[in-house]
Scaffold this motif. Structure first.
Motif, PDB file in Angstrom:
ATOM      1  N   PRO A   5       2.504 -10.824   4.108  1.00  0.00           N
ATOM      2  CA  PRO A   5       1.113 -10.597   4.506  1.00  0.00           C
ATOM      3  C   PRO A   5       0.630  -9.263   3.926  1.00  0.00           C
ATOM      4  O   PRO A   5       1.291  -8.242   4.114  1.00  0.00           O
ATOM      5  CB  PRO A   5       1.163 -10.534   6.032  1.00  0.00           C
ATOM      6  CG  PRO A   5       2.422 -11.255   6.407  1.00  0.00           C
ATOM      7  CD  PRO A   5       3.381 -10.967   5.286  1.00  0.00           C
ATOM      8  N   THR A   6      -0.484  -9.268   3.222  1.00  0.00           N
ATOM      9  CA  THR A   6      -0.980  -8.037   2.593  1.00  0.00           C
ATOM     10  C   THR A   6      -2.464  -7.830   2.861  1.00  0.00           C
ATOM     11  O   THR A   6      -3.225  -8.780   3.036  1.00  0.00           O
ATOM     12  CB  THR A   6      -0.772  -8.050   1.068  1.00  0.00           C
ATOM     13  OG1 THR A   6      -1.436  -9.190   0.516  1.00  0.00           O
ATOM     14  CG2 THR A   6       0.703  -8.077   0.692  1.00  0.00           C
ATOM     15  N   ILE A   7      -2.855  -6.556   2.852  1.00  0.00           N
ATOM     16  CA  ILE A   7      -4.248  -6.157   3.013  1.00  0.00           C
ATOM     17  C   ILE A   7      -4.568  -5.154   1.910  1.00  0.00           C
ATOM     18  O   ILE A   7      -3.759  -4.269   1.634  1.00  0.00           O
ATOM     19  CB  ILE A   7      -4.480  -5.507   4.388  1.00  0.00           C
ATOM     20  CG1 ILE A   7      -4.196  -6.510   5.513  1.00  0.00           C
ATOM     21  CG2 ILE A   7      -5.911  -4.969   4.498  1.00  0.00           C
ATOM     22  CD1 ILE A   7      -4.187  -5.873   6.896  1.00  0.00           C
ATOM     23  N   GLY A   8      -5.728  -5.303   1.295  1.00  0.00           N
ATOM     24  CA  GLY A   8      -6.161  -4.341   0.295  1.00  0.00           C
ATOM     25  C   GLY A   8      -7.107  -3.319   0.917  1.00  0.00           C
ATOM     26  O   GLY A   8      -8.067  -3.688   1.600  1.00  0.00           O
ATOM     27  N   VAL A   9      -6.828  -2.046   0.697  1.00  0.00           N
ATOM     28  CA  VAL A   9      -7.719  -0.975   1.160  1.00  0.00           C
ATOM     29  C   VAL A   9      -8.061  -0.102  -0.042  1.00  0.00           C
ATOM     30  O   VAL A   9      -7.212   0.646  -0.524  1.00  0.00           O
ATOM     31  CB  VAL A   9      -7.060  -0.127   2.263  1.00  0.00           C
ATOM     32  CG1 VAL A   9      -8.007   0.983   2.716  1.00  0.00           C
ATOM     33  CG2 VAL A   9      -6.654  -0.991   3.445  1.00  0.00           C
TER      34      VAL A   9
ATOM     35  N   ALA B  77       4.241  -1.560   6.047  1.00  0.00           N
ATOM     36  CA  ALA B  77       4.586  -0.806   4.848  1.00  0.00           C
ATOM     37  C   ALA B  77       3.317  -0.405   4.110  1.00  0.00           C
ATOM     38  O   ALA B  77       2.279  -1.050   4.215  1.00  0.00           O
ATOM     39  CB  ALA B  77       5.487  -1.635   3.933  1.00  0.00           C
ATOM     40  N   GLY B  78       3.418   0.678   3.362  1.00  0.00           N
ATOM     41  CA  GLY B  78       2.334   1.115   2.490  1.00  0.00           C
ATOM     42  C   GLY B  78       2.904   1.465   1.132  1.00  0.00           C
ATOM     43  O   GLY B  78       4.075   1.832   1.027  1.00  0.00           O
TER      44      GLY B  78
ATOM     45  N   LEU C  75       4.009  -6.428   7.435  1.00  0.00           N
ATOM     46  CA  LEU C  75       2.673  -6.357   6.827  1.00  0.00           C
ATOM     47  C   LEU C  75       2.696  -5.265   5.767  1.00  0.00           C
ATOM     48  O   LEU C  75       3.357  -4.245   5.942  1.00  0.00           O
ATOM     49  CB  LEU C  75       1.654  -6.006   7.925  1.00  0.00           C
ATOM     50  CG  LEU C  75       0.198  -5.767   7.518  1.00  0.00           C
ATOM     51  CD1 LEU C  75      -0.445  -7.072   7.045  1.00  0.00           C
ATOM     52  CD2 LEU C  75      -0.583  -5.218   8.708  1.00  0.00           C
ATOM     53  N   LEU C  76       1.968  -5.491   4.681  1.00  0.00           N
ATOM     54  CA  LEU C  76       1.921  -4.500   3.603  1.00  0.00           C
ATOM     55  C   LEU C  76       0.477  -4.082   3.326  1.00  0.00           C
ATOM     56  O   LEU C  76      -0.391  -4.923   3.080  1.00  0.00           O
ATOM     57  CB  LEU C  76       2.542  -5.083   2.331  1.00  0.00           C
ATOM     58  CG  LEU C  76       2.472  -4.214   1.067  1.00  0.00           C
ATOM     59  CD1 LEU C  76       3.260  -2.925   1.248  1.00  0.00           C
ATOM     60  CD2 LEU C  76       2.993  -4.984  -0.146  1.00  0.00           C
ATOM     61  N   ILE C  77       0.230  -2.785   3.381  1.00  0.00           N
ATOM     62  CA  ILE C  77      -1.094  -2.250   3.082  1.00  0.00           C
ATOM     63  C   ILE C  77      -1.102  -1.750   1.638  1.00  0.00           C
ATOM     64  O   ILE C  77      -0.300  -0.896   1.260  1.00  0.00           O
ATOM     65  CB  ILE C  77      -1.434  -1.066   4.014  1.00  0.00           C
ATOM     66  CG1 ILE C  77      -1.231  -1.444   5.480  1.00  0.00           C
ATOM     67  CG2 ILE C  77      -2.874  -0.596   3.778  1.00  0.00           C
ATOM     68  CD1 ILE C  77      -2.104  -2.573   5.964  1.00  0.00           C
ATOM     69  N   CYS C  78      -2.017  -2.284   0.836  1.00  0.00           N
ATOM     70  CA  CYS C  78      -2.051  -1.960  -0.591  1.00  0.00           C
ATOM     71  C   CYS C  78      -3.178  -0.992  -0.918  1.00  0.00           C
ATOM     72  O   CYS C  78      -4.230  -1.005  -0.273  1.00  0.00           O
ATOM     73  CB  CYS C  78      -2.232  -3.233  -1.417  1.00  0.00           C
ATOM     74  SG  CYS C  78      -0.947  -4.449  -1.099  1.00  0.00           S
ATOM     75  N   ASP C  79      -2.939  -0.182  -1.916  1.00  0.00           N
ATOM     76  CA  ASP C  79      -3.930   0.790  -2.362  1.00  0.00           C
ATOM     77  C   ASP C  79      -4.747   0.156  -3.483  1.00  0.00           C
ATOM     78  O   ASP C  79      -4.398   0.268  -4.647  1.00  0.00           O
ATOM     79  CB  ASP C  79      -3.198   2.048  -2.855  1.00  0.00           C
ATOM     80  CG  ASP C  79      -4.154   3.165  -3.181  1.00  0.00           C
ATOM     81  OD1 ASP C  79      -5.102   3.353  -2.423  1.00  0.00           O
ATOM     82  OD2 ASP C  79      -3.942   3.822  -4.212  1.00  0.00           O
TER      83      ASP C  79
END
Length: 246
Positions: free
Chosen positions: A144-148, A50-51, A117-121
């Motif tokens: 689970p998250t990632i910051g970009v 997800a985004g 998985l979640l991709i964060c802005d």
DNA sequence: GCGACAG
DNA sequence: ATCTTGTCGC
């Protein structure tokens, strides 16, 4: 993606009342920080990613949050959702999450496909108190998250030109992220762990999601949020959000 | 005191 | 974040 029962839902409410001042917000970050798992192996299987992103309007404080779910393999869109709201906090560096989080959570809850998985802005660990938006969302939603982030939090060395090159981003206590080249000769993005993964795994995911400089998840969410804001109910019909004092 | 500072 | 023209390149 209703996140009922389980620790997730519990933690959301145990997080206490929405902070009314920046001081309370900072205290809450410090309180939640230990809950972020930032050296986990990462999810075994990632079938859906997800985004999320938020668009702002400057006249009123109406915002629109968008969430998209992609097939992790093909990057084909599987589902989208949006939510309107108002900026829940005045913007201050380090407190972005308090501005955007309620609207983002509302959009995510409309999803029926649970993302792996979640991709964060924005950033995760690469944050003045090591608890950026990606950590905050990860902990509250138990995802689970990632910051970009598109711009760096601190100084960094420019990675070499090839796609996939990276340099470390550090704070006083160690490595908090990477400047990652997602397209040859294009300004890098700034990747940091949010929750339940690790930096190397996070960068591998980000690279797989990038056809352009930014991951397809955030590009799609960005477009959707802008579109939703353009067709948004103006002013009075937008549900009020608790705001904080400057 | 001055500059930096995700979105 | 948002306000904005043209321009270079795949």
């Amino acid at each position: 993606m209703s996140t009922p029962s389980t620790p997730a839902e519990f933690e959301r409410f145990s997080a206490g009342p929405w902070p009314a001042t920046p001081q309370q917000a900072i205290a809450l970050q410090n309180q939640l920080r230990p809950l972020a798992r930032v050296e986990d192996p990462g999810p075994d299987q990632v079938y859906t990613v997800a985004g999320i992103d938020v668009a702002y309007r400057t006249d009123d404080d109406v915002i629109a949050a968008a969430a998209v779910v992609l097939d992790a393999e093909t990057l084909a869109p599987l589902e989208t959702a949006t939510a309107h709201g108002r900026a829940a906090f005045p913007y201050q560096p380090g407190l972005l999450a308090f501005r955007e989080l309620p609207a983002i959570a509302a959009a995510l809850e409309k999803l029926t496909i649970p993302p792996d998985l979640l991709i964060c802005d924005g950033s995760g660990l690469a944050h003045p108190r090591r608890f950026g938006l990606a950590c905050h969302l990860g902990v509250l939603l138990d995802l689970p998250t990632i910051g970009v982030a598109k711009t760096p939090v601190g100084p960094y060395r420019m990675p070499d030109p090839p796609r996939g090159s990276w340099t470390e981003i550090r704070d006083d206590d160690g490595v908090v992220g990477r400047a990652l080249r997602t397209r040859e000769n294009v300004k890098p993005v700034f990747v940091s762990v949010g929750h339940r993964t690790n930096l190397t795994t996070a960068c591998a995911h980000v690279l797989r999601l990038c056809r352009h400089r930014l991951p397809e998840t955030t590009r799609r969410a960005d477009h959707l949020a802008r579109h939703a804001l353009a067709n948004s109910p103006s002013g009075e019909s937008v549900p009020p959000t608790t705001r904080a004092q400057p």
